[in-house]
Motif scaffolding. Structure first.
Motif, PDB file in Angstrom:
ATOM      1  N   UNK A 169     -15.800  69.948  13.133  1.00 22.91           N
ATOM      2  CA  UNK A 169     -15.610  71.185  12.380  1.00 22.91           C
ATOM      3  C   UNK A 169     -16.958  71.769  11.996  1.00 22.91           C
ATOM      4  N   UNK A 170     -17.021  73.096  11.899  1.00 21.94           N
ATOM      5  CA  UNK A 170     -18.203  73.779  11.362  1.00 21.94           C
ATOM      6  C   UNK A 170     -17.808  74.351  10.020  1.00 21.94           C
ATOM      7  N   UNK A 171     -18.392  73.802   8.961  1.00 22.74           N
ATOM      8  CA  UNK A 171     -18.035  74.212   7.605  1.00 22.74           C
ATOM      9  C   UNK A 171     -19.120  75.092   7.016  1.00 22.74           C
ATOM     10  N   UNK A 172     -18.679  76.134   6.305  1.00 22.84           N
ATOM     11  CA  UNK A 172     -19.613  77.072   5.707  1.00 22.84           C
ATOM     12  C   UNK A 172     -19.391  77.252   4.228  1.00 22.84           C
ATOM     13  N   UNK A 173     -19.657  78.438   3.727  1.00 26.17           N
ATOM     14  CA  UNK A 173     -19.578  78.752   2.316  1.00 26.17           C
ATOM     15  C   UNK A 173     -18.193  78.398   1.761  1.00 26.17           C
ATOM     16  N   UNK A 174     -18.194  77.762   0.596  1.00 27.92           N
ATOM     17  CA  UNK A 174     -16.936  77.373  -0.036  1.00 27.92           C
ATOM     18  C   UNK A 174     -16.230  76.232   0.647  1.00 27.92           C
ATOM     19  N   UNK A 202     -10.322  74.693  15.171  1.00 23.24           N
ATOM     20  CA  UNK A 202     -11.467  74.439  14.285  1.00 23.24           C
ATOM     21  C   UNK A 202     -12.355  73.307  14.804  1.00 23.24           C
ATOM     22  N   UNK A 203     -12.142  72.894  16.040  1.00 11.23           N
ATOM     23  CA  UNK A 203     -12.969  71.841  16.632  1.00 11.23           C
ATOM     24  C   UNK A 203     -13.950  72.478  17.611  1.00 11.23           C
ATOM     25  N   UNK A 234     -25.196  79.237   5.899  1.00 17.06           N
ATOM     26  CA  UNK A 234     -25.464  77.804   6.030  1.00 17.06           C
ATOM     27  C   UNK A 234     -24.205  77.098   6.519  1.00 17.06           C
ATOM     28  N   UNK A 235     -24.386  76.198   7.503  1.00 18.15           N
ATOM     29  CA  UNK A 235     -23.269  75.556   8.184  1.00 18.15           C
ATOM     30  C   UNK A 235     -23.521  74.061   8.337  1.00 18.15           C
ATOM     31  N   UNK A 236     -22.452  73.295   8.202  1.00 20.37           N
ATOM     32  CA  UNK A 236     -22.502  71.851   8.394  1.00 20.37           C
ATOM     33  C   UNK A 236     -21.566  71.491   9.527  1.00 20.37           C
ATOM     34  N   UNK A 237     -22.023  70.664  10.449  1.00 20.56           N
ATOM     35  CA  UNK A 237     -21.242  70.339  11.646  1.00 20.56           C
ATOM     36  C   UNK A 237     -20.771  68.897  11.590  1.00 20.56           C
ATOM     37  N   UNK A 238     -19.490  68.710  11.861  1.00 23.45           N
ATOM     38  CA  UNK A 238     -18.926  67.371  11.906  1.00 23.45           C
ATOM     39  C   UNK A 238     -18.230  66.986  10.603  1.00 23.45           C
TER      40      UNK A 238
END
Length: 425
Positions: A303-308, A336-337, A421-425
């Motif tokens: 998943x790529x997660x962003x703001x909130x 979302x993968x 800003x993004x977080x992966x995994x």
């Protein structure tokens, strides 16, 4: 290309490395762990520097050694390398700035007499070496005739076998007279100097590397080395490319960052070259390879997660060209993968994350589209957690700084804000 250069070490530097070799027991050598993980299709960060620290402070002595001297490094370079923060210092914004200046110290001697310039050269010979893996740095190069910035590696046995038998991997070199071009080169026994094996990468549309940051990387495995710029692979070299000569890329290497002034390849600065000139380094990162013999960038899936904490989502799980990309509550669904591929693409549901019409404008729509290899589908994920479209050099952005379900994604000038800003995994 880099083949114009004869060698990159000096007698003083060689003496330093010989002393470093005696202390090799304290080196962080991750070659075994990299190899052991090779079959597991996993990656891990083995070494990194994000250059966090107060403005004006020196680079970390636990990671870098600053070389000194004005020998010319075998290339008739004109600078004197110092260990002063006048030439290498953090800027307080997460960058290392290497600065080349006109010299004002009449007592500073170079191979040709009183030194005309000062600069800096940093290495990890005493603190970190690695065999195989992914090595990358995000750098903004200087501008002007006579400038010669480089991000490169030398074999850790330099002090015992000498150059070029130790091997050299030039990840990035740029000379000021070629503002839009960088070079990647191998130097080894029988293919050094003018016989170095490499290739060049040129930016499209007459752009210059000094205009912005770019990500320079190599992926190094037992059987090949692959170079990329902003995730775009531009050459791969194997033992067959050295024409029967010894392939010496089978042991740990250490990292080097430097900014040279003048020399046989770039030539001297001229009346149009202004000083000081700076080489700005956002980060340096080293990871293990995802397998024992892969090229290109390091793939990541999740998943790529962003703001909130919201997830990047293909609207309605649609697979039609032009399907919108949005933020959505994280569900773990296939929509979302995402996979960040070795070719610079970001893929879901068998298609690519795409900037509509390859636009470079702020607010350009981001969509799902059939993968076609264009710059609109090339992305780079940085240590600062930016997901940048390298074609437009703009960041993936949640519209209106919103974290609401259904917020559309777009590209926008990179600002460092939370919605980019993004977080992966």
């Amino acid at each position: 290309m880099a083949a114009h250069r004869a060698r990159r070490w000096s007698l003083g530097g060689l003496a330093f490395l010989m002393s470093a070799a005696l202390a090799s027991a304290v080196l962080i050598n991750t070659s075994d762990s990299a190899t052991n993980r090779a079959g597991a299709a996993t990656t891990s960060t083995t070494w990194a520097d994000d250059f966090d620290g107060s403005a004006g402070s020196p680079p970390s002595a636990s990671k870098w050694t600053l070389e000194t001297g004005g020998s010319g490094n075998g290339n008739h370079e004109l600078q004197y390398y110092t260990n002063s923060t006048n030439n290498a210092a953090l800027d307080g914004k997460g960058n290392l700035v290497i600065t080349a200046r006109k010299n004002s110290d009449a007592g500073l001697d170079c191979w040709y007499g009183t030194c005309r310039y000062t600069s800096a050269r940093l290495n990890t010979a005493r603190t970190f070496t690695q065999k195989f893996g992914h090595f990358e740095s995000r750098i903004k190069v200087p501008r002007g005739q006579g400038m010669w910035p480089a991000f490169w590696m030398l074999g850790d046995d330099l002090g015992s076998v000498g150059w070029p038998d130790s091997g050299e991997i030039d990840i990035m070199e740029n000379v000021g007279k070629e503002p839009g071009t960088v070079h990647g080169t191998l130097h080894g026994p029988g293919y050094s100097g003018s016989g170095g094996v490499g290739a060049a990468y040129t930016l499209p549309n007459g752009k210059a590397f000094a205009d912005d940051f770019h990500v320079f990387a190599v992926d190094w495995s037992p059987s090949k080395i692959t170079w990329s710029v902003d995730g775009q692979v531009y050459q791969t070299r194997t033992p067959a490319d050295v024409s029967g000569k010894k392939w010496v890329y089978d042991h740990p290497f250490f990292l080097i960052l430097n900014l040279a002034v003048g020399g046989d390849w770039p030539g001297s600065p001229d009346s149009g070259t202004s000083f000081p000139q700076t080489m700005t380094v956002d980060y340096v990162r080293v990871t293990t390879s995802d397998s024992g013999d892969t090229g290109g960038g390091t793939p990541r899936t999740g998943a790529i997660k962003g703001i909130g904490g919201m997830c990047v989502d293909v609207a309605g799980a649609g697979t039609a060209d032009g399907t919108p990309i949005q933020l959505h509550d994280c569900t773990g669904a296939e929509a979302q993968k995402w996979t960040l591929g070795r070719d610079g693409t970001v893929r879901a549901l068998g298609k690519c994350l795409d900037v509509k019409s390859a636009s470079h404008a702020d607010g350009a729509v981001v969509q799902l589209y059939t993968c076609n290899g264009t710059s609109a589908q090339k992305w780079a994920y940085t240590a600062a957690r930016d997901l940048t479209n390298t074609g437009a050099n703009k960041c993936l952005d949640a519209k209106g700084n919103s974290s609401a379900d259904g917020t559309r994604l777009q590209t926008w000038t990179c600002t460092g804000a939370a919605n980019q800003k993004w977080t992966i995994g």
